[in-house]
Design a protein around this motif. Structure first.
Motif, short mmCIF file in Angstrom:
data_model
loop_
_atom_site.label_atom_id
_atom_site.label_comp_id
_atom_site.label_asym_id
_atom_site.label_seq_id
_atom_site.Cartn_x
_atom_site.Cartn_y
_atom_site.Cartn_z
N ARG A 192 -11.44 3.41 -10.19
CA ARG A 192 -11.18 2.58 -9.02
C ARG A 192 -12.48 1.70 -8.55
O ARG A 192 -12.13 0.61 -8.21
CB ARG A 192 -10.41 3.40 -8.08
CG ARG A 192 -9.37 4.12 -8.56
CD ARG A 192 -8.67 5.10 -7.72
NE ARG A 192 -9.55 6.19 -7.58
CZ ARG A 192 -9.30 7.34 -6.55
NH1 ARG A 192 -8.30 7.33 -5.76
NH2 ARG A 192 -10.18 8.18 -6.78
N ASP A 193 -13.51 2.45 -8.65
CA ASP A 193 -14.79 1.65 -8.12
C ASP A 193 -15.00 0.49 -8.86
O ASP A 193 -15.37 -0.33 -8.23
CB ASP A 193 -15.91 2.67 -8.11
CG ASP A 193 -15.88 3.77 -6.94
OD1 ASP A 193 -14.94 3.62 -6.15
OD2 ASP A 193 -16.41 4.82 -7.10
N TYR A 205 -12.63 -2.19 -8.04
CA TYR A 205 -12.59 -2.76 -6.73
C TYR A 205 -13.77 -3.66 -6.86
O TYR A 205 -13.73 -4.86 -6.25
CB TYR A 205 -12.75 -1.90 -5.90
CG TYR A 205 -12.84 -2.08 -4.47
CD1 TYR A 205 -11.79 -2.36 -3.61
CD2 TYR A 205 -14.09 -2.53 -3.90
CE1 TYR A 205 -12.10 -2.94 -2.32
CE2 TYR A 205 -13.99 -2.99 -2.58
CZ TYR A 205 -13.22 -3.21 -1.65
OH TYR A 205 -13.08 -3.90 -0.72
N ASN A 206 -15.34 -2.97 -7.40
CA ASN A 206 -16.22 -4.13 -7.29
C ASN A 206 -15.84 -5.38 -8.22
O ASN A 206 -16.49 -6.46 -7.71
CB ASN A 206 -17.28 -3.17 -7.75
CG ASN A 206 -17.69 -2.39 -6.96
OD1 ASN A 206 -18.24 -2.59 -5.34
ND2 ASN A 206 -17.93 -0.92 -7.02
N VAL A 237 -6.67 -6.92 -9.29
CA VAL A 237 -6.03 -6.37 -8.09
C VAL A 237 -4.84 -5.66 -8.37
O VAL A 237 -4.46 -4.34 -7.95
CB VAL A 237 -6.11 -7.29 -7.05
CG1 VAL A 237 -5.46 -6.53 -5.64
CG2 VAL A 237 -7.53 -7.97 -6.50
N LEU A 277 -5.35 -2.32 -10.23
CA LEU A 277 -6.08 -1.45 -9.16
C LEU A 277 -5.26 -0.90 -8.13
O LEU A 277 -5.19 0.37 -8.01
CB LEU A 277 -7.12 -2.22 -8.22
CG LEU A 277 -7.85 -1.37 -7.25
CD1 LEU A 277 -8.55 -0.22 -7.61
CD2 LEU A 277 -8.88 -2.28 -6.39
N ASP A 294 -7.58 -0.77 1.42
CA ASP A 294 -8.76 -1.77 1.03
C ASP A 294 -8.44 -2.46 -0.33
O ASP A 294 -8.34 -3.59 -0.21
CB ASP A 294 -10.09 -1.11 0.85
CG ASP A 294 -10.68 -0.48 2.27
OD1 ASP A 294 -10.30 -1.20 3.22
OD2 ASP A 294 -11.50 0.51 2.16
N ASN A 295 -7.66 -1.76 -1.19
CA ASN A 295 -7.29 -2.50 -2.50
C ASN A 295 -6.25 -3.58 -2.13
O ASN A 295 -6.20 -4.68 -2.69
CB ASN A 295 -6.47 -1.36 -3.43
CG ASN A 295 -7.76 -0.47 -3.74
OD1 ASN A 295 -8.97 -0.73 -3.33
ND2 ASN A 295 -7.18 0.78 -4.37
N LEU A 307 -7.34 -6.75 -0.63
CA LEU A 307 -7.97 -7.71 -1.68
C LEU A 307 -6.92 -8.77 -2.10
O LEU A 307 -7.34 -10.11 -2.68
CB LEU A 307 -8.21 -6.92 -3.11
CG LEU A 307 -9.55 -6.20 -3.03
CD1 LEU A 307 -9.80 -5.33 -4.13
CD2 LEU A 307 -10.72 -7.01 -2.78
#
Length: 209
Positions: free
Chosen positions: A97-98, A101-102, A120, A123, A132-133, A136
């Motif tokens: 996931r990191d 996301y990045n 996205v 994700l 937070d996802n 995006l």
């Protein structure tokens, strides 16, 4: 001065690790060591060789090292380069996931919303409980709306204003049709509505797992 020189000198053995054992567990720590040396020596140029070596052949490196390279590129405001590193890390480990996301965040910073949306979606599918996802999506649609406003709405409004001024008489102005302006304004509103909807959806999520 001696400390600064020692930090600079430490880069060479760290680089040896990156070049000779790129897939090793020590590789990301070597990159971190180079980054620390660059910070202490106040010389970001020390990181350039490491990032160039990783960029030249990303398939040799582990996902952790690639992600670490993405972090360093982000720190140096090289958003497109950071995106490429996070994308490479994501290909090695598509369930992080990191990394996703990045990667999406760097695509946002690089103003590449069309590439951002599918990342996205994946994700959110993988990690649906993180607001937070979801947010995006709002960022991506904001980029789209900004582009439509700058490239279509404003030029169409300017053309319409010029046509209105040129028409002169009331009858001539009544005969004018501003279909282009109406169309682009409708598209702009649709995109802004998407920004609002996803922002509200993210804000309304009561928990984060």
């Amino acid at each position: 001065p001696a400390k600064t020189e020692a930090y600079k000198a430490s880069v060479e053995p760290f680089m040896t690790v990156l070049k000779e054992a790129p897939a090793s567990e020590e590789s990301p720590f070597a990159l971190q060591g180079i980054a620390t040396a660059a910070t202490m020596a106040k010389n970001d140029g020390l990181v350039d060789g490491a990032l160039a070596a990783i960029k030249a052949n990303p398939l040799k490196f582990s996902d952790v090292t690639l992600a670490q390279a993405g972090v360093q590129a982000t720190r140096m405001s090289r958003n497109s380069e950071a995106a490429s590193f996070f994308e490479a890390a994501m290909k090695v480990n598509p369930y992080s996931r990191d990394y996703m996301y990045n990667f999406a965040a760097m695509l946002y910073e690089s103003k590449r919303p069309a590439e951002m949306l599918p990342v996205v979606r994946n994700l959110v599918k993988l990690d649906p409980s993180n607001p937070d996802n979801t947010r995006l999506f709002a960022y991506a649609y904001k980029l789209f709306s900004d582009s439509v406003e700058a490239n279509f709405v404003k030029p169409a409004a300017k053309d319409s204003a010029a046509a209105w001024a040129k028409a002169g008489t009331v009858a001539a102005r009544k005969a004018l049709k501003f279909e282009d302006l109406k169309t682009v304004r409708a598209e702009y509103k649709r995109l802004i509505d998407s920004v609002t909807a996803y922002s509200q959806l993210a804000d309304g999520m009561p928990h984060q797992l």
